[in-house]
Scaffold this active site. Structure first.
Site, PDB file in Angstrom:
ATOM      1  N   LEU A  43      37.383  48.409  34.692  1.00  0.00           N
ATOM      2  CA  LEU A  43      38.302  49.171  33.849  1.00  0.00           C
ATOM      3  C   LEU A  43      39.768  48.928  34.216  1.00  0.00           C
ATOM      4  O   LEU A  43      40.606  49.797  34.072  1.00  0.00           O
ATOM      5  CB  LEU A  43      37.986  50.671  33.983  1.00  0.00           C
ATOM      6  CG  LEU A  43      36.543  51.098  33.660  1.00  0.00           C
ATOM      7  CD1 LEU A  43      36.273  52.520  34.131  1.00  0.00           C
ATOM      8  CD2 LEU A  43      36.266  50.968  32.155  1.00  0.00           C
ATOM      9  N   SER A  95      45.533  34.067  44.704  1.00  0.00           N
ATOM     10  CA  SER A  95      45.620  35.522  44.894  1.00  0.00           C
ATOM     11  C   SER A  95      44.376  36.114  45.566  1.00  0.00           C
ATOM     12  O   SER A  95      44.329  37.312  45.848  1.00  0.00           O
ATOM     13  CB  SER A  95      45.837  36.217  43.542  1.00  0.00           C
ATOM     14  OG  SER A  95      44.644  36.192  42.785  1.00  0.00           O
ATOM     15  N   ASP A 122      50.441  40.152  38.784  1.00  0.00           N
ATOM     16  CA  ASP A 122      49.697  39.162  37.995  1.00  0.00           C
ATOM     17  C   ASP A 122      48.206  39.529  38.055  1.00  0.00           C
ATOM     18  O   ASP A 122      47.602  39.482  39.128  1.00  0.00           O
ATOM     19  CB  ASP A 122      49.930  37.761  38.586  1.00  0.00           C
ATOM     20  CG  ASP A 122      49.201  36.660  37.808  1.00  0.00           C
ATOM     21  OD1 ASP A 122      48.561  36.969  36.789  1.00  0.00           O
ATOM     22  OD2 ASP A 122      49.295  35.496  38.237  1.00  0.00           O
ATOM     23  N   ALA A 174      42.657  36.514  37.261  1.00  0.00           N
ATOM     24  CA  ALA A 174      41.554  36.345  38.228  1.00  0.00           C
ATOM     25  C   ALA A 174      41.168  37.630  38.962  1.00  0.00           C
ATOM     26  O   ALA A 174      40.321  37.577  39.863  1.00  0.00           O
ATOM     27  CB  ALA A 174      41.833  35.235  39.244  1.00  0.00           C
ATOM     28  N   ALA A 175      41.738  38.764  38.574  1.00  0.00           N
ATOM     29  CA  ALA A 175      41.329  40.015  39.237  1.00  0.00           C
ATOM     30  C   ALA A 175      39.827  40.245  39.035  1.00  0.00           C
ATOM     31  O   ALA A 175      39.111  40.645  39.967  1.00  0.00           O
ATOM     32  CB  ALA A 175      42.126  41.197  38.683  1.00  0.00           C
ATOM     33  N   GLY A 176      39.356  39.968  37.828  1.00  0.00           N
ATOM     34  CA  GLY A 176      37.917  40.123  37.561  1.00  0.00           C
ATOM     35  C   GLY A 176      37.091  39.143  38.386  1.00  0.00           C
ATOM     36  O   GLY A 176      35.981  39.463  38.833  1.00  0.00           O
ATOM     37  N   ASP A 177      37.618  37.954  38.604  1.00  0.00           N
ATOM     38  CA  ASP A 177      36.887  36.954  39.389  1.00  0.00           C
ATOM     39  C   ASP A 177      36.792  37.394  40.848  1.00  0.00           C
ATOM     40  O   ASP A 177      35.733  37.264  41.480  1.00  0.00           O
ATOM     41  CB  ASP A 177      37.585  35.593  39.306  1.00  0.00           C
ATOM     42  CG  ASP A 177      37.723  35.121  37.872  1.00  0.00           C
ATOM     43  OD1 ASP A 177      36.873  35.509  37.044  1.00  0.00           O
ATOM     44  OD2 ASP A 177      38.673  34.395  37.573  1.00  0.00           O
ATOM     45  N   GLY A 216      34.506  30.405  37.637  1.00  0.00           N
ATOM     46  CA  GLY A 216      33.485  30.124  38.656  1.00  0.00           C
ATOM     47  C   GLY A 216      34.124  29.799  39.997  1.00  0.00           C
ATOM     48  O   GLY A 216      33.750  30.351  41.042  1.00  0.00           O
ATOM     49  N   ALA A 217      35.101  28.898  39.962  1.00  0.00           N
ATOM     50  CA  ALA A 217      35.755  28.478  41.205  1.00  0.00           C
ATOM     51  C   ALA A 217      36.505  29.645  41.847  1.00  0.00           C
ATOM     52  O   ALA A 217      36.489  29.808  43.077  1.00  0.00           O
ATOM     53  CB  ALA A 217      36.705  27.323  40.909  1.00  0.00           C
ATOM     54  N   ASN A 218      37.157  30.463  41.023  1.00  0.00           N
ATOM     55  CA  ASN A 218      37.876  31.624  41.582  1.00  0.00           C
ATOM     56  C   ASN A 218      36.890  32.555  42.295  1.00  0.00           C
ATOM     57  O   ASN A 218      37.184  33.092  43.376  1.00  0.00           O
ATOM     58  CB  ASN A 218      38.583  32.416  40.471  1.00  0.00           C
ATOM     59  CG  ASN A 218      39.641  31.599  39.749  1.00  0.00           C
ATOM     60  OD1 ASN A 218      40.070  30.566  40.239  1.00  0.00           O
ATOM     61  ND2 ASN A 218      40.049  32.070  38.577  1.00  0.00           N
ATOM     62  N   GLY A 268      39.793  28.664  37.155  1.00  0.00           N
ATOM     63  CA  GLY A 268      38.436  28.566  36.604  1.00  0.00           C
ATOM     64  C   GLY A 268      37.648  29.746  37.146  1.00  0.00           C
ATOM     65  O   GLY A 268      37.635  29.984  38.354  1.00  0.00           O
ATOM     66  N   GLY A 318      48.910  34.055  40.657  1.00  0.00           N
ATOM     67  CA  GLY A 318      47.951  32.955  40.602  1.00  0.00           C
ATOM     68  C   GLY A 318      46.507  33.412  40.627  1.00  0.00           C
ATOM     69  O   GLY A 318      46.209  34.605  40.741  1.00  0.00           O
TER      70      GLY A 318
HETATM   71  O1  RIB Z   1      39.830  34.490  35.115  1.00  0.00           O
HETATM   72  C1  RIB Z   1      40.968  33.692  35.270  1.00  0.00           C
HETATM   73  C2  RIB Z   1      40.652  32.270  34.981  1.00  0.00           C
HETATM   74  O2  RIB Z   1      40.316  32.126  33.616  1.00  0.00           O
HETATM   75  C3  RIB Z   1      41.776  31.308  35.205  1.00  0.00           C
HETATM   76  O3  RIB Z   1      41.832  30.824  36.510  1.00  0.00           O
HETATM   77  C4  RIB Z   1      41.565  30.242  34.144  1.00  0.00           C
HETATM   78  O4  RIB Z   1      41.301  28.980  34.677  1.00  0.00           O
HETATM   79  C5  RIB Z   1      40.427  30.757  33.286  1.00  0.00           C
HETATM   80  O5  RIB Z   1      39.231  30.179  33.621  1.00  0.00           O
END
Ligand code: RIB
Length: 313
Positions: A222, A292, A247, A250-253, A42-44, A40, A288
């Site tokens: 980018l 990650s 992988d 979630a890199a953006g998160d 937000g959670a990430n 998710g 993950g």
């Molecule tokens: O940005 C990655 C996330 O997008 C994943 O963890 C997935 O749950 C989606 O929300």
């Protein structure tokens, strides 16, 4: 003392299959390993920011089910303040189905569940937390009206709002001029501007067009090429770090979580963007989403090993 960071957004459980390649429409392919891990956007971002040393309050809505309870336990274990987390009695927790290919690329489908019912009313008890936050970070896996409501409340109190406009969507008029910093990737920048972002020149044009809609600072991520920062009428290209990606989920998160931590520590925009690029680079070397997100020590060691990007104007 560092200002508190408030992150409002989604929480999912990710069901991931690694495969040679991503399937085409209508195709079944045999994949490899399957694993579940918390996700998710937000959670990430909340977990990444907590691991990097931020004081984090996270607000999300999960279902009254095993996934929701597990997520809450994990956030508490990360030292995140969960006192305003919400539980939905009608909808299940969010779930994401993710395929990751051998080039570290992914495709994701989200069943939003409870995330889609996080309403303005739900956030009224958190009004004081919103108004007194040092920085607020949001994304777009919760209803747009809720994002707009928080942005408005924050703008009235002069609170810095960072918006990660993911997943890409058309934003309502009037939202962008309540946002201090926006962090689209190339596709999201194209959605916001109509400009296809495929090189530095088009990224600059897109950044200018987003800024013209009222945002103070634009950071276009980018991928392996780093990020383009447009701040105080100056463009800075922060190049990506050289890593072996397995992988990119979630890199953006992780980038966004790291960005708000650096800003909360008083780093300037260039330094904060560089720190965010370093944290995101480490995250793509691991499988993950939350699995990650690097700890502060890892980013410091990575920087000290000389893998940090140099800012080039
Ligand atoms: O940005 C990655 C996330 O997008 C994943 O963890 C997935 O749950 C989606 O929300």
């Amino acid at each position: 003392m560092k200002p508190d960071i408030l992150i409002i957004g989604s929480s999912n459980t990710d069901m991931v299959i690694q495969a040679e390649r991503l399937p085409a429409a209508g195709e079944t392919i045999l994949g490899g390993r399957f694993f579940m891990n918390p996700g998710g956007k937000g959670a990430n971002q909340a977990v990444a920011a907590a691991r990097l040393g931020g004081h984090i309050t996270f607000i999300a809505k999960t279902g009254n089910d095993i996934f929701g309870r597990q997520s809450l336990q994990l956030f508490n274990a990360e030292g995140i303040n969960t006192s305003h987390m919400l539980s939905d009695l009608e909808n299940p927790s969010g779930v994401a189905l993710i395929t990751v290919d051998k080039n570290a690329e992914n495709c994701i489908v989200v069943a939003s569940g409870a995330n889609a019912s996080l309403s303005e009313n739900d956030l009224l008890p958190a009004k004081t937390v919103i108004e007194n936050a040092g920085i607020i970070l949001m994304q777009l896996e919760i209803p747009l009206e809720t994002v707009r409501f928080v942005a408005q409340m924050a703008a009235e109190k002069g609170v810095m709002v960072v918006l990660n406009p993911a997943p890409a969507c058309i934003l309502p008029a009037g939202l962008l001029n309540q946002i201090s910093v926006i962090t689209p990737n190339e596709k999201e920048a194209e959605m916001l501007t109509g400009i296809g972002v495929d090189n530095m020149e088009s990224a600059r044009r897109a950044a200018q067009k987003i800024k013209d809609q009222g945002v103070e600072t634009v950071i276009i991520t980018l991928g392996s090429k780093g990020a383009l920062l447009f701040h105080e009428n100056e463009y800075t290209h922060v190049p990506g770090c050289v890593v072996k990606a397995i992988d990119t989920t979630a890199a953006g998160d992780v980038f966004n979580g790291a960005l708000v931590v650096a800003l909360s520590e008083g780093k300037n925009m260039q330094e904060s963007t560089r720190f965010a690029c370093q944290a995101a680079a480490i995250s793509v070397t691991k499988l993950g989403a939350q699995a990650s997100a690097p700890y502060r020590k890892e980013v410091d060691e990575f920087r000290d090993a000389g893998k940090y990007p140099l800012a080039i104007k």
